[in-house]
Every structure is written in structure tokens, then in C-alpha cells.
Design an enzyme around this catalytic site. Structure first.
Site, PDB file in Angstrom:
ATOM      1  N   HIS A  17       0.624  -1.122   0.153  1.00  0.00           N
ATOM      2  CA  HIS A  17       0.131  -0.253   0.237  1.00  0.00           C
ATOM      3  C   HIS A  17       0.578   1.089  -0.090  1.00  0.00           C
ATOM      4  O   HIS A  17       2.112   1.177   0.843  1.00  0.00           O
ATOM      5  CB  HIS A  17      -1.057  -0.573   0.915  1.00  0.00           C
TER       6      HIS A  17
ATOM      7  N   GLU B 144      -4.190   2.426  -7.145  1.00  0.00           N
ATOM      8  CA  GLU B 144      -4.445   3.387  -6.314  1.00  0.00           C
ATOM      9  C   GLU B 144      -3.047   4.612  -6.556  1.00  0.00           C
ATOM     10  O   GLU B 144      -2.038   5.014  -5.862  1.00  0.00           O
ATOM     11  CB  GLU B 144      -3.882   2.624  -4.705  1.00  0.00           C
TER      12      GLU B 144
HETATM   13  P1  13P Z   1     -10.043   6.255   0.547  1.00  0.00           P
HETATM   14  O1  13P Z   1     -11.099   5.375  -0.434  1.00  0.00           O
HETATM   15  O2  13P Z   1     -10.165   7.069   1.415  1.00  0.00           O
HETATM   16  O3  13P Z   1      -9.212   7.774  -1.133  1.00  0.00           O
HETATM   17  O4  13P Z   1      -8.659   5.490   0.619  1.00  0.00           O
HETATM   18  C1  13P Z   1      -8.266   4.618  -0.420  1.00  0.00           C
HETATM   19  C2  13P Z   1      -7.568   3.802   0.316  1.00  0.00           C
HETATM   20  O5  13P Z   1      -6.067   3.986   0.328  1.00  0.00           O
HETATM   21  C3  13P Z   1      -7.765   2.233  -0.012  1.00  0.00           C
HETATM   22  O6  13P Z   1      -6.350   1.515   0.037  1.00  0.00           O
END
Ligand code: 13P
Length: 254
Positions: free
Chosen positions: A98, A170
Site C-alpha cells: 500500500h 491506487e
Molecule cells: P480512500 O478511499 O480514503 O481514498 O483510500 C483509498 C485507499 O487507500 C484504500 O486502500
């Protein structure tokens, strides 16, 4: 392909609050929706045992993911939690790489690759996260940046070992900012990544899912979740609100 929706609770909720939220989410789900959509919650380590007990005693179809795992199997590594320990708690998925771990805790590709391997050895599906910063997005160098993250993070995986894998785009500029990537952005990157992964020895079309995370909310979930290219979403902030999280799940056209 069955869509997957993962709620990443990050560093929020004690175990009692986590049980409450699990029950609230479960109560609000349409009947049998879990048969059509895979629903996964990713709480803090301290809540996993409690949630697992509720899930197994009430026979809920919600699955659990860890948010992190040690790159080591066992030994003198104070503060670490191993994949073997997680497997005993009936964890099905494990988030690795992450961006918050990469940037705030200096996790490098080599460590992330070890973590992916520990999960696979323990039959836990890695949710491998990748994504560029705003700098790479603006300069146009994000393809190189992402290709490197994929090649290094998923290095050396063997076909006979990788049963399932989730690959989560992400983009850092979209996480917790309210600025969701456009469908065009997401599809462009996921197509690019699918192409890279399709050439890997471990590639298996049916068992790799490509998902998106970054400011997913009930307002944008429908467009994202109903794209054929996107197999699901990784939800941060909105997964802490049962109504919002269930509205995101309901956005999938069945
Ligand atoms: P948000 O949905 O708060 O932008 O976070 C995304 C995330 O990091 C999920 O792992």
C-alpha cells in the site's frame, strides 16, 4: 468475473467498534449478495480475531484481509505478524505494498516482494497495491514508474504457487483526497498493467483480478464498478461508514 469490494479500515476502530461496523454492514447487505460479489474487510490486527469469531459463528460470507504482513516467517522480529499467524485466523487476503506503507514506512520493492511470497506460501491472496505520485502523473513518467513497481514487487512468482492474485491500482494523488481518477485514467493504467502481467510466467487469466482504489464513494462507484475492465474496488474512507460502503456494493449491476 465476480467483482470484489475491499474495505480498508486503515488505522481506525478498536475491536468493539470493528464488530459493530461489521454487523451494521452485514445487516444492510441485500440477501445473498455475497454470492455474487466478494466482500472483504481489512481491519487492524487487533480486530481480526474478534471479526473472525463473529464471521464464523454467524456464518457470514464476508471475508477478511490483513493490511500488512511480515516479510519474515518467524523469529526475533519484534512487533511483526507473520502470514502463518494470519492464516490461522482464517484470513483470505492480505494487502501488500500500500502506498502508505511505501511512503510513510519506507517499504521498498524488495521487502514488498518478500511479503507477497510469504502470503502465497500460506495460501493467502495478495492484494498487491501500486500507483504513481502526482509528480510522475504530471511529468508523464508514470508508465515507467508503474512498470518498475510491478516487475520488482511481483518478481520471481511461480505459476504453480500463485493460485489467486489481486492487483490494485491506487494512484497516490487519489487516495484520501476526494480526487478520484477518471475512468479513462484507470482503464489506461489497468490495460497497461494487464499487458505486463500477461507475459509473466505466473499469469492465469481467470485468477488475477485488477481493481482500483482512491476516493471511491457511492457517487463514483457505479461508473467504476460497472466497467468490464475493472474487477472491483479498494475503499478507504467510505468503508468506515456502513451506509456508504453498502451503497458502493449496491452500485454493482448484477
Ligand atoms: P480512500 O478511499 O480514503 O481514498 O483510500 C483509498 C485507499 O487507500 C484504500 O486502500
Amino acid at each position: 468475473m465476480k467483482k470484489i469490494i475491499i474495505g480498508n479500515w486503515k488505522l481506525n476502530l478498536d475491536h468493539l467498534e470493528a464488530i459493530q461496523l461489521l454487523q451494521k454492514i452485514n445487516y444492510s447487505l441485500p440477501d445473498n449478495i455475497e454470492d455474487k460479489i466478494e466482500i472483504i474487510l481489512s481491519p487492524s490486527f487487533t480486530s481480526i480475531r474478534s471479526l473472525q469469531t463473529v464471521i464464523s459463528s454467524d456464518k457470514l460470507k464476508i471475508k477478511l484481509s490483513s493490511q500488512n504482513v511480515s516479510q519474515f516467517s518467524s523469529g526475533a522480529y519484534t512487533g511483526e505478524v507473520s502470514a502463518t499467524q494470519l492464516k490461522k485466523l482464517e484470513i483470505d487476503y492480505g494487502i501488500v505494498g500500500h502506498s502508505e506503507r511505501r511512503t510513510l514506512f519506507n517499504e521498498i520493492d524488495l521487502v514488498i516482494n518478500d511479503k507477497v511470497n510469504r502470503l502465497i506460501e500460506n495460501d493467502i491472496v495478495p492484494v498487491f497495491c501500486f500507483g504513481e505520485r502526482i509528480e510522475e502523473r504530471k511529468s508523464g513518467s508514470y508508465f515507467n514508474f508503474i512498470e518498475n513497481q510491478i516487475n520488482e514487487g511481483l518478481k520471481g512468482l511461480r505459476k504453480d504457487k500463485v493460485n489467486k492474485l489481486v492487483v490494485a491500482y491506487e494512484p497516490i494523488w487519489a487516495i484520501g483526497t476526494g480526487e478520484v481518477a477518471s475512468l479513462e485514467n484507470i482503464v489506461e493504467v489497468l490495460d497497461f498493467v494487464k499487458n505486463i502481467i500477461s507475459k509473466k510466467p505466473f499469469f492465469n487469466e481467470d485468477n488475477i483480478k485488477f481493481i482500483y482504489g482512491g476516493s471511491v464513494s457511492p457517487d463514483n462507484a457505479q461508473e467504476i464498478l460497472n466497467s468490464k475492465i475493472i474487477d472491483g474496488v479498494l475503499v478507504g474512507g467510505a468503508s468506515l461508514d456502513a451506509t456508504k460502503f453498502v451503497d458502493i456494493i449496491k452500485a454493482v449491476e448484477l
